[in-house]
Design a protein around this motif. Structure first.
Motif, short mmCIF file in Angstrom:
data_model
loop_
_atom_site.label_atom_id
_atom_site.label_comp_id
_atom_site.label_asym_id
_atom_site.label_seq_id
_atom_site.Cartn_x
_atom_site.Cartn_y
_atom_site.Cartn_z
N ARG A 10 25.80 -43.70 -20.39
CA ARG A 10 24.65 -42.98 -19.83
C ARG A 10 24.27 -41.83 -20.75
O ARG A 10 25.11 -41.04 -21.16
CB ARG A 10 24.99 -42.43 -18.44
N GLN A 66 14.87 -40.31 -17.56
CA GLN A 66 16.20 -39.93 -17.10
C GLN A 66 16.50 -40.57 -15.76
O GLN A 66 17.62 -41.04 -15.50
CB GLN A 66 16.31 -38.41 -16.99
N ALA A 96 22.08 -38.33 -21.34
CA ALA A 96 21.44 -37.21 -20.66
C ALA A 96 20.42 -36.61 -21.62
O ALA A 96 20.76 -36.24 -22.75
CB ALA A 96 22.47 -36.16 -20.25
N LEU A 97 19.16 -36.52 -21.19
CA LEU A 97 18.06 -36.12 -22.06
C LEU A 97 17.58 -34.72 -21.74
O LEU A 97 17.59 -34.29 -20.58
CB LEU A 97 16.89 -37.09 -21.91
N ASP A 128 19.58 -43.13 -15.00
CA ASP A 128 20.54 -42.91 -13.92
C ASP A 128 20.66 -44.14 -13.02
O ASP A 128 21.75 -44.51 -12.59
CB ASP A 128 20.13 -41.69 -13.10
N SER A 182 26.77 -38.56 -21.78
CA SER A 182 27.04 -37.88 -20.52
C SER A 182 28.52 -37.89 -20.14
O SER A 182 29.07 -36.86 -19.75
CB SER A 182 26.20 -38.52 -19.41
N SER A 237 11.57 -36.87 -17.86
CA SER A 237 11.99 -36.86 -16.45
C SER A 237 12.04 -38.26 -15.87
O SER A 237 13.03 -38.65 -15.23
CB SER A 237 11.02 -35.98 -15.64
#
Length: 371
Positions: free
Chosen positions: A223, A208, A225-226, A212, A279, A205
């Motif tokens: 980018r 990420q 996205a995990l 961003d 992403s 969390s």
């Protein structure tokens, strides 16, 4: 918000380490490029630095294998580290017959390598990680645990305790132990597993969020996205912590017959996988081109360095092995610029000084000669 305290190695000494009988370096910059021919020992220097933090180092090598060939069978790495409290002397080494490596801080023996995390965090990106997105889930899980360890020093001990309890359960299943014994170890396993899973989720969390933010800087690194995937992660989504622990306990109890037949535990956080997406293309990272995968990984590591500094209050030392060789000049310049902005001490390697033509004037190129 208080800026992270800068941490840097002022002097590094290797003794009987890999191909070095002795090597002394005194880095004079935040960005250091180690340049030399293939096989000269550039990565060995990075490995030595990686052992100045918790864990097994960037090669995860057996301790006897690190000792110099034809040497005494021992090795040592020592450094003068400048941090928020001034200079501190840290070191680690191995003597034949020891069960583990020894760690000293200002001359005093430390109980474990985790004590080094109070003074320095070391992060790295090496060519062996190029297959991270296409390799086995276990590699990504270890990668995630290393990311987590740099922002949560207790995570390494929790993972170790969880794995020991898991091995104990597997032995009990194999020997047909009484249900009461399994109940006891599974209760312990559920508590440890929940703590491991929670730390990983928190890391993902926070990371990420940094990814961003970094995406807004316009860097030429896609980018990522995990997400965390796995039977336990899917079933635990949205549950309160107490319910997650009960869920894991139930999965373990209900799976005894299956696990006994398989010879291993098939449910739990030890089966979690780190999923990474490109992403912009809504594509699993493993399906992206080789160049895109490398760029995704670089962006992820840069964001993690930023996160580590923010959470720990210490700028990490970053090790980038042969990273410049895989980048075009534009991305190379963007990487160097971002590294300056992070204010980390960075050790990079390369075979040609031209790879570092865009290195800022404040950087340093250190030629390594044949030994």
């Amino acid at each position: 918000m208080t800026s992270p305290a800068p941490v840097a190695i002022e002097r590094l000494l290797l003794t009987d380490f890999r191909n070095y009988a002795r090597l002394a370096l005194a880095p004079a910059a935040r960005l250091v490029a180690l340049v030399g021919n293939n096989g000269i020992g550039k990565t060995n220097v990075l490995e030595a630095i990686s052992l100045l933090s918790a864990g097994r180092g960037l090669r995860r090598a057996a301790l006897p294998d690190i000792a110099r060939r034809d040497g005494p069978g021992t090795w040592a790495v020592a450094a003068t580290l400048n941090g928020p409290l001034g200079d501190v002397q840290i070191g680690t080494g191995y003597t034949g017959g020891d069960s583990g490596r020894r760690v000293r801080i200002d001359g005093a023996e430390a109980k474990s390598s985790e004590a080094l995390l109070e003074h320095v965090r070391v992060l790295w990106l090496v060519p062996a990680m190029d297959g991270l997105f296409t390799g086995p889930a276990g590699d990504r899980r270890r990668f995630l645990d290393r990311l987590t360890l740099s922002i949560d020093p207790a995570h390494g001990r929790r993972v170790s305790d969880f794995e020991k309890a898991l091995s104990h359960r597997n032995r009990l299943l194999d020997t047909g132990a009484a249900p009461a014994w399994l109940d006891a170890v599974e209760q312990q396993l559920a508590g440890l597993g929940l703590a491991v899973a929670a730390a990983r989720r928190e890391t993902v969390s926070l990371l990420q969020n940094r990814i961003d933010v970094q995406d807004g800087l316009g860097l030429p690194f896609p980018r990522a996205a995990l997400a965390l995937e796995g039977e336990f992660e899917q079933a635990a989504a949205g549950l309160a912590a107490s319910d997650q622990e009960h869920l894991l306990l139930r999965q373990l109890r209900d799976g005894r017959a299956r696990d006994r037949a398989a010879g291993r535990s098939l449910s739990g956080p030890h089966r979690t996988d780190l999923a990474v997406m490109h992403s912009a293309k809504t594509m699993p990272a493993g399906l992206a081109s080789t160049g895109e995968q490398k760029a995704l990984l670089i962006g992820l590591i840069l964001a993690h360095a930023d996160l580590t500094a923010g959470v720990s209050g210490l700028t990490p030392i970053l090790l980038l092995d042969e990273v410049a060789a895989h980048l075009d000049p534009g991305r190379r310049e963007a990487l160097f610029s971002r590294l300056v902005g992070l204010n980390c001490q960075v050790f990079m390697t390369g075979t040609d000084t031209q790879l570092f033509d865009n290195l800022p004037q404040s950087g340093e190129i250190v030629p390594l000669a044949e030994r």
